[in-house]
Motif scaffolding. Structure first.
Motif, PDB file in Angstrom:
ATOM      1  N   PHE A  60      26.080  29.221  34.794  1.00 45.16           N
ATOM      2  CA  PHE A  60      25.317  30.427  35.418  1.00 45.16           C
ATOM      3  C   PHE A  60      25.555  30.504  36.730  1.00 45.16           C
ATOM      4  O   PHE A  60      25.118  29.420  37.375  1.00 45.16           O
ATOM      5  CB  PHE A  60      23.877  30.494  34.821  1.00 45.16           C
ATOM      6  N   CYS A  65      23.881  36.763  39.934  1.00 45.65           N
ATOM      7  CA  CYS A  65      23.101  37.379  39.001  1.00 45.65           C
ATOM      8  C   CYS A  65      22.249  38.660  39.604  1.00 45.65           C
ATOM      9  O   CYS A  65      21.674  38.697  40.610  1.00 45.65           O
ATOM     10  CB  CYS A  65      22.203  36.476  38.486  1.00 45.65           C
ATOM     11  N   ILE A  66      22.458  39.838  39.009  1.00 50.94           N
ATOM     12  CA  ILE A  66      21.653  40.860  39.642  1.00 50.94           C
ATOM     13  C   ILE A  66      20.307  41.254  38.929  1.00 50.94           C
ATOM     14  O   ILE A  66      19.592  42.118  39.076  1.00 50.94           O
ATOM     15  CB  ILE A  66      22.611  42.194  39.647  1.00 50.94           C
ATOM     16  N   CYS A  68      19.792  41.913  35.671  1.00 50.45           N
ATOM     17  CA  CYS A  68      19.819  43.399  35.049  1.00 50.45           C
ATOM     18  C   CYS A  68      19.400  43.079  33.476  1.00 50.45           C
ATOM     19  O   CYS A  68      19.179  44.067  33.060  1.00 50.45           O
ATOM     20  CB  CYS A  68      21.413  43.960  34.716  1.00 50.45           C
ATOM     21  N   ASP A  69      19.026  42.252  32.878  1.00 53.00           N
ATOM     22  CA  ASP A  69      18.605  41.890  31.538  1.00 53.00           C
ATOM     23  C   ASP A  69      19.454  42.252  30.429  1.00 53.00           C
ATOM     24  O   ASP A  69      19.010  42.147  29.334  1.00 53.00           O
ATOM     25  CB  ASP A  69      17.259  42.760  31.458  1.00 53.00           C
ATOM     26  N   GLN A  70      20.768  42.535  30.889  1.00 49.99           N
ATOM     27  CA  GLN A  70      21.685  42.574  29.717  1.00 49.99           C
ATOM     28  C   GLN A  70      21.939  41.519  28.846  1.00 49.99           C
ATOM     29  O   GLN A  70      21.815  41.566  27.658  1.00 49.99           O
ATOM     30  CB  GLN A  70      23.009  43.213  30.314  1.00 49.99           C
ATOM     31  N   CYS A  71      22.107  40.320  29.211  1.00 50.31           N
ATOM     32  CA  CYS A  71      22.201  39.145  28.625  1.00 50.31           C
ATOM     33  C   CYS A  71      21.018  38.915  27.662  1.00 50.31           C
ATOM     34  O   CYS A  71      21.034  38.690  26.563  1.00 50.31           O
ATOM     35  CB  CYS A  71      22.433  38.008  29.344  1.00 50.31           C
ATOM     36  N   ILE A  82      13.960  36.080  31.850  1.00 53.05           N
ATOM     37  CA  ILE A  82      14.326  36.343  33.205  1.00 53.05           C
ATOM     38  C   ILE A  82      13.227  36.856  33.918  1.00 53.05           C
ATOM     39  O   ILE A  82      12.465  37.717  33.470  1.00 53.05           O
ATOM     40  CB  ILE A  82      15.276  37.203  33.231  1.00 53.05           C
ATOM     41  N   CYS A 115      27.596  40.912  30.611  1.00 57.04           N
ATOM     42  CA  CYS A 115      27.265  40.690  31.908  1.00 57.04           C
ATOM     43  C   CYS A 115      28.177  41.339  32.708  1.00 57.04           C
ATOM     44  O   CYS A 115      29.216  41.270  32.848  1.00 57.04           O
ATOM     45  CB  CYS A 115      27.375  39.041  32.270  1.00 57.04           C
ATOM     46  N   VAL A 117      28.616  41.513  36.040  1.00 59.10           N
ATOM     47  CA  VAL A 117      28.996  40.582  37.040  1.00 59.10           C
ATOM     48  C   VAL A 117      29.608  39.186  36.589  1.00 59.10           C
ATOM     49  O   VAL A 117      29.973  38.365  37.562  1.00 59.10           O
ATOM     50  CB  VAL A 117      27.828  40.602  38.041  1.00 59.10           C
ATOM     51  N   CYS A 119      28.479  36.536  35.735  1.00 62.11           N
ATOM     52  CA  CYS A 119      27.850  35.282  36.253  1.00 62.11           C
ATOM     53  C   CYS A 119      27.302  34.191  35.286  1.00 62.11           C
ATOM     54  O   CYS A 119      26.777  33.273  35.497  1.00 62.11           O
ATOM     55  CB  CYS A 119      27.002  35.654  37.057  1.00 62.11           C
TER      56      CYS A 119
END
Ligand code: SF4
Ligand code: SF4
Length: 178
Positions: A60, A65-66, A68-71, A82, A115, A117, A119
């Motif tokens: 990781f 990491c931005i 974004c909570d997608q993961c 997160i 993700c 980006v 990451c």
């Protein structure tokens, strides 16, 4: 009708192909010339070799990491926690925590795909023993960046030391000034 026969043939032949693999592996367990695990690998002195697409403990990059909570949304067992705060005088969020609970994670890699980006990835580390459940809670924002990103191996000592780190390693507004 032709499709029906074709599908039937494919179903039966793939079942037999799978059974042949099982038979081959089962037969190899009775092979007297087969080497033991420790003759193949010097584990734990040297890491055991893993396949290129092995799904081990995550890699990781906290600096990319931005938040974004997608993961976390994609995780079927909700084991990614997160924490984030708004960036002052700018856009987006900065991470305050990025914890994965390895008592729940099943290494399915569903968190990797969404993700935006790139990451988070599945890494090659296969062991992370600990004496308590707390050792299985890994906050990647507290680990040294080279350990979290997989340039150095994720290990129990690094995880234990990260528990004493108060602020994310990437710095920023979460850290006290001075
Ligand atoms: S590998 Fe699967 S279970 Fe583990 S954190 Fe990712 S999505 Fe969740
Ligand atoms: S999907 Fe990627 S960018 Fe978004 S919070 Fe997860 S690791 Fe960070």
């Amino acid at each position: 009708m032709a499709d029906w026969w074709k599908n039937l043939y494919r179903a039966i032949s793939t079942v037999f192909q799978g059974l042949l693999v099982t038979l081959r592996v089962w037969k190899s367990t009775y092979d007297s010339s087969r080497k033991t695990f420790t003759e193949h690998f010097e584990y734990p002195e040297l890491p055991a070799r893993v396949a290129p697409r092995y799904r081990g403990f995550h890699r990781f990059d906290v600096t990319t990491c931005i938040g974004c909570d997608q993961c976390a949304k994609a995780c079927p067992v909700d084991c990614i926690y997160i924490g984030k705060e708004r960036v002052e005088n700018g856009k987006g969020f900065r991470l305050t925590h990025f914890t994965i609970d390895y008592t729940k994670c099943m290494f399915c890699a569903l968190c990797v795909e969404p993700c935006p980006v790139d990451c988070i990835f599945m890494g090659g580390t296969l062991d992370l023993s600990s004496y308590s459940r707390d050792g299985a809670l890994v906050d990647y924002s507290r680990l040294p960046i080279d350990v979290a990103w997989g340039r150095a191996t994720l290990n129990p000592t690094a995880v234990a030391e990260s528990k004493a780190v108060l602020f994310p390693v990437h710095g920023g507004p979460s850290q006290p000034e001075g």
